[in-house]
Design a protein around this motif. Structure first.
Motif, PDB file in Angstrom:
ATOM      1  N   PRO A  85      60.919-112.593 -40.482  1.00  0.00           N
ATOM      2  CA  PRO A  85      61.228-111.426 -41.022  1.00  0.00           C
ATOM      3  C   PRO A  85      60.178-110.405 -41.337  1.00  0.00           C
ATOM      4  O   PRO A  85      60.447-109.051 -40.901  1.00  0.00           O
ATOM      5  CB  PRO A  85      62.096-111.463 -42.271  1.00  0.00           C
ATOM      6  N   ILE A  86      59.067-110.786 -41.690  1.00  0.00           N
ATOM      7  CA  ILE A  86      58.066-109.844 -41.970  1.00  0.00           C
ATOM      8  C   ILE A  86      57.038-109.660 -41.032  1.00  0.00           C
ATOM      9  O   ILE A  86      56.583-108.475 -40.638  1.00  0.00           O
ATOM     10  CB  ILE A  86      57.151-110.542 -43.409  1.00  0.00           C
ATOM     11  N   SER A  87      56.644-110.792 -40.351  1.00  0.00           N
ATOM     12  CA  SER A  87      55.510-110.364 -39.192  1.00  0.00           C
ATOM     13  C   SER A  87      56.174-109.746 -37.988  1.00  0.00           C
ATOM     14  O   SER A  87      55.424-109.601 -37.093  1.00  0.00           O
ATOM     15  CB  SER A  87      54.910-111.873 -38.854  1.00  0.00           C
ATOM     16  N   ALA A  88      57.514-110.178 -37.464  1.00  0.00           N
ATOM     17  CA  ALA A  88      58.273-109.806 -36.312  1.00  0.00           C
ATOM     18  C   ALA A  88      57.805-108.263 -36.034  1.00  0.00           C
ATOM     19  O   ALA A  88      57.249-107.896 -35.060  1.00  0.00           O
ATOM     20  CB  ALA A  88      59.439-110.129 -36.309  1.00  0.00           C
ATOM     21  N   PRO A  89      58.119-107.381 -37.215  1.00  0.00           N
ATOM     22  CA  PRO A  89      58.228-105.793 -36.606  1.00  0.00           C
ATOM     23  C   PRO A  89      56.562-105.580 -36.633  1.00  0.00           C
ATOM     24  O   PRO A  89      56.145-104.734 -35.988  1.00  0.00           O
ATOM     25  CB  PRO A  89      58.771-105.266 -37.896  1.00  0.00           C
ATOM     26  N   LEU A  90      55.644-106.577 -37.377  1.00  0.00           N
ATOM     27  CA  LEU A  90      54.249-106.250 -37.405  1.00  0.00           C
ATOM     28  C   LEU A  90      53.588-106.453 -35.906  1.00  0.00           C
ATOM     29  O   LEU A  90      53.003-105.674 -35.334  1.00  0.00           O
ATOM     30  CB  LEU A  90      53.588-106.855 -38.426  1.00  0.00           C
ATOM     31  N   VAL A  91      54.151-107.470 -35.534  1.00  0.00           N
ATOM     32  CA  VAL A  91      53.546-107.936 -34.179  1.00  0.00           C
ATOM     33  C   VAL A  91      54.005-107.111 -32.910  1.00  0.00           C
ATOM     34  O   VAL A  91      53.214-106.989 -32.157  1.00  0.00           O
ATOM     35  CB  VAL A  91      54.311-109.680 -33.875  1.00  0.00           C
ATOM     36  N   VAL A  92      55.360-106.970 -33.127  1.00  0.00           N
ATOM     37  CA  VAL A  92      56.021-106.074 -31.940  1.00  0.00           C
ATOM     38  C   VAL A  92      55.179-104.723 -32.109  1.00  0.00           C
ATOM     39  O   VAL A  92      54.977-104.161 -30.988  1.00  0.00           O
ATOM     40  CB  VAL A  92      57.444-105.644 -32.254  1.00  0.00           C
ATOM     41  N   ALA A  93      55.041-103.983 -33.263  1.00  0.00           N
ATOM     42  CA  ALA A  93      54.237-102.708 -33.296  1.00  0.00           C
ATOM     43  C   ALA A  93      52.922-102.822 -33.049  1.00  0.00           C
ATOM     44  O   ALA A  93      52.395-102.005 -32.227  1.00  0.00           O
ATOM     45  CB  ALA A  93      54.425-102.121 -34.768  1.00  0.00           C
ATOM     46  N   SER A  94      52.137-104.098 -33.106  1.00  0.00           N
ATOM     47  CA  SER A  94      50.838-104.220 -32.511  1.00  0.00           C
ATOM     48  C   SER A  94      50.700-104.224 -31.145  1.00  0.00           C
ATOM     49  O   SER A  94      49.633-104.074 -30.740  1.00  0.00           O
ATOM     50  CB  SER A  94      50.145-105.231 -33.431  1.00  0.00           C
ATOM     51  N   PHE A  95      51.666-104.626 -30.451  1.00  0.00           N
ATOM     52  CA  PHE A  95      51.836-104.794 -28.954  1.00  0.00           C
ATOM     53  C   PHE A  95      52.006-103.677 -28.266  1.00  0.00           C
ATOM     54  O   PHE A  95      52.121-103.489 -27.033  1.00  0.00           O
ATOM     55  CB  PHE A  95      52.637-105.868 -28.654  1.00  0.00           C
ATOM     56  N   LEU A  96      52.617-102.494 -29.012  1.00  0.00           N
ATOM     57  CA  LEU A  96      53.169-101.283 -28.347  1.00  0.00           C
ATOM     58  C   LEU A  96      52.056-100.598 -27.588  1.00  0.00           C
ATOM     59  O   LEU A  96      50.581-100.571 -28.023  1.00  0.00           O
ATOM     60  CB  LEU A  96      53.698-100.346 -29.239  1.00  0.00           C
ATOM     61  N   PRO A  97      52.160 -99.829 -26.353  1.00  0.00           N
ATOM     62  CA  PRO A  97      51.172 -99.127 -26.080  1.00  0.00           C
ATOM     63  C   PRO A  97      50.826 -97.984 -26.432  1.00  0.00           C
ATOM     64  O   PRO A  97      51.344 -96.895 -26.193  1.00  0.00           O
ATOM     65  CB  PRO A  97      51.748 -99.023 -24.384  1.00  0.00           C
TER      66      PRO A  97
END
Length: 314
Positions: A85-97
């Motif tokens: 729950p905590i890392s998923a939005p962080l990982v998604v955002a870090s992979f954004l262009p």
């Protein structure tokens, strides 16, 4: 030996058995339990009482929320069920262009900070009982987060500083480079944050669970195994969505409607991360083993069946 480790000794020695256990333990509803309920569940296991269904609930709560070295409840945000729950939005955002460097640095900082906190909270702390965090450890964690943040934003930094306009080169930096980079940074984060285990050693046990002393060799093995499992987690999470999007972008539906790419990328990153968390946790046993010839000379005589046991951490 903590009752959590006794359970892993009897039930978690194959990958499939560990995977089945972790799928059950990662239920986020366990995060709703209070520290008092967690300590009560852990005490129930220590007493050896068998209360059927209640005992199963206590086992799940203890394994997912109690540190096996200190016996204390883990901080809420660093418990294994909180990782997705905590890392998923962080990982998604870090992979954004990202369009510039600042957002890339911001999201990398949050991701690397949380990863460092999770790695530290779930380390083997057997040699640190009763001690406060040292200044050296604090500086090491701060340096790890700083370095990993800058390194994680390198693809965006290269694009901006070099003024890259070529679509193939941008694709290379945004879709290909993050795969080995994510795996390497995940390995580096664990390896540096938990480096003290290799320097001071971790507690090892005989087959009956009796503590025998501290082994640097076991500490090195525990850190290396955990670092490899984390590299597999984040490397796969970067690889599968990025490669899938690259392939789908060549198909006619995605060429006609490019707006489908972004939601597909976000959903696939979160989905692969969710699948890989229990897999990565299961790659190596929680109660690891090390052969007696690989440990320090003074510990070899105590290895009654040719090997010693140690808590790997997470």
């Amino acid at each position: 030996m903590d009752p959590n480790l006794f359970y892993w000794k009897s039930q978690g020695q194959t990958f499939i058995s560990r995977l089945q256990i972790w799928v059950n333990l990662l239920d986020p509803t366990s995060l709703l339990s209070s520290d008092a309920e967690i300590q009560s569940a852990h005490a129930l296991l220590e007493s050896g009482e068998n209360q059927h269904e209640k005992d199963g609930q206590a086992l799940t709560l203890s394994l997912s929320s109690v540190h096996a070295d200190s016996g204390a409840a883990l901080p809420l945000v660093f418990r294994p069920p909180a990782l997705l729950p905590i890392s998923a939005p962080l990982v998604v955002a870090s992979f954004l262009p990202h369009s510039n460097v600042k957002p890339a640095l911001f999201w990398q900082f949050l991701l690397q900070s949380y990863s460092a906190g999770f790695n530290y909270a779930n380390r083997n702390s057997s040699s640190e009982q009763g001690k406060k965090m040292s200044l050296k450890q604090l500086l090491l964690i701060a340096g790890t987060v700083s370095y990993a943040t800058c390194a994680g934003a390198l693809p965006q930094i290269f694009i901006n500083r070099l003024g890259v306009r070529s679509a193939p080169i941008q694709t290379f930096f945004r879709s290909i480079v993050p795969i080995p980079l994510s795996a390497a940074l995940a390995f580096f984060n664990v390896f540096t944050v938990r480096s003290e285990e290799s320097e001071t050693g971790i507690q090892v046990f005989d087959s009956s669970g009796n503590p025998l002393g501290f082994s640097k060799a076991a500490g090195e093995k525990a850190v290396r195994e955990t670092a490899l499992s984390r590299a597999a987690l984040f490397g796969t999470t970067a690889a599968v969505p990025n490669l899938m999007v690259l392939l789908l972008q060549r198909t006619r539906p995605f060429q006609r409607n490019s707006l489908l790419v972004a939601p597909l990328r976000h959903i696939s990153v979160a989905f692969v991360l969710g699948l890989m968390i229990p897999v990565s946790f299961s790659l190596f046993p929680q109660l690891g083993t090390i052969r007696k010839e690989n440990v320090e000379q003074e510990l070899r005589a105590a290895a009654d069946n040719g090997q010693l046991y140690y808590h790997r951490g997470l």
